[in-house]
Design an enzyme around this catalytic site. Structure first.
Site, mmCIF file in Angstrom:
data_model
loop_
_atom_site.group_PDB
_atom_site.id
_atom_site.type_symbol
_atom_site.label_atom_id
_atom_site.label_comp_id
_atom_site.label_asym_id
_atom_site.label_seq_id
_atom_site.Cartn_x
_atom_site.Cartn_y
_atom_site.Cartn_z
ATOM 1 N N VAL A 13 0.834 -1.205 0.000
ATOM 2 C CA VAL A 13 0.000 0.000 0.000
ATOM 3 C C VAL A 13 0.867 1.253 0.000
ATOM 4 C CG1 VAL A 13 -1.800 1.274 1.221
ATOM 5 C CG2 VAL A 13 -1.859 -1.220 1.176
ATOM 6 N N LYS A 106 -8.246 0.144 8.971
ATOM 7 C CA LYS A 106 -9.615 -0.102 9.437
ATOM 8 C C LYS A 106 -9.668 -0.661 10.849
ATOM 9 C CE LYS A 106 -10.095 -2.676 5.823
ATOM 10 N NZ LYS A 106 -8.695 -2.927 5.418
ATOM 11 N N GLU A 191 -5.122 -11.513 0.086
ATOM 12 C CA GLU A 191 -3.780 -11.510 0.649
ATOM 13 C C GLU A 191 -3.230 -12.935 0.719
ATOM 14 O OE1 GLU A 191 -2.149 -8.838 1.436
ATOM 15 O OE2 GLU A 191 -3.746 -7.338 1.362
ATOM 16 N N LYS A 206 -14.987 -2.806 9.272
ATOM 17 C CA LYS A 206 -15.629 -1.790 8.438
ATOM 18 C C LYS A 206 -17.026 -1.470 8.944
ATOM 19 C CE LYS A 206 -13.002 -3.030 4.298
ATOM 20 N NZ LYS A 206 -13.037 -3.743 2.998
#
Length: 242
Positions: A13, A106, A191, A206
């Site tokens: 990321v 998150k 992943e 979330k």
């Protein structure tokens, strides 16, 4: 004029953020009154590690978070480490140093979001976390700003792309769960360790953020029931179809 940015983490990321900031440098400056963004320091665990993401031009790698969090020239900190520790401590330190913070974490926001937002407000800085939930839509800023006068009565939606892809492949193509998961990993949708996705943990984080944003009610993540898709088989898909 440039805003000096410190980056915590240079993984998949983090590398993507570096590329986006570099690729859209001129566009960002044109939309921000000529003010650009320049990453000056990047926190990594190991200076000698071979990594796919390259260090931003003009930036310096460091293994000491204080070189970013205590640098008065750095105005914005981007946290891309994941998890709660040491990310929580670093974010709090950045806020207390009156640095704006941007993150996509998150789990951190689900567990500590309300407290961090309150602390950011007290110190007069922004805590921006749009990318933590459905950043591609986007939804969080709309809920915070555009829907303030609305009374939200329910939230429904697909919040985890990995499970959505797996279940779609099982339903449409008749793949087994393991085959669909392997395909999702091969395409980069899942992943290498897909546990948080297939066990419902990612969706739980979330949902906690959405509940806090939509209803103004912080929730204890451990109180949320969540169920994974790892036990879904082809027979379940057929029963659902029938």
């Amino acid at each position: 004029m440039e805003i000096k940015v410190g980056l915590l983490g240079l993984g998949t990321v983090g590398g993507g953020v570096v590329q986006l900031l570099d690729h859209h440098r001129a566009l960002i400056a044109s939309r921000c009154g000529g003010v650009g963004a320049a990453i000056t320091r990047v926190l990594v665990r190991d200076l000698e590690r071979t990594r796919t993401a390259s260090c931003p031009e003009g930036a310096r790698l460091t293994t000491r978070a204080d070189e970013i969090l205590e640098d008065p020239a750095i105005q914005v900190v981007i946290e891309l480490m994941g998890g709660t520790e040491p990310a929580l401590a670093y974010v709090r330190q950045a806020i207390r140093a009156k640095k704006h913070v941007v993150l996509a974490n998150k789990e951190l926001m689900a567990r500590h979001g309300p407290a961090l937002l309150e602390e950011a407000h007290q110190h007069g800085v922004a805590l921006l976390f749009e990318a933590s939930v459905a950043g591609g839509i986007p939804i969080l800023r709309a809920m915070r700003e555009s829907l303030n006068a609305d009374h939200i009565v329910s939230l429904q939606g697909i919040v985890n792309g990995t499970t959505n892809y797996i279940l779609s492949r099982m339903a449409v193509e008749g793949l087994s769960f393991s085959a669909a998961l392997q395909e999702a990993q091969a395409k980069g949708y899942a992943e290498a360790d897909p546990g948080n996705d297939i066990h419902g943990v990612d969706a739980m984080y979330k949902l906690a953020i959405l509940i806090a944003m939509g209803f103004g009610t912080p929730v204890d993540v451990s109180s949320l029931a969540h169920h994974g898709i790892d036990r879904v088989q082809a027979t379940d898909i057929q029963y659902a179809r029938d």
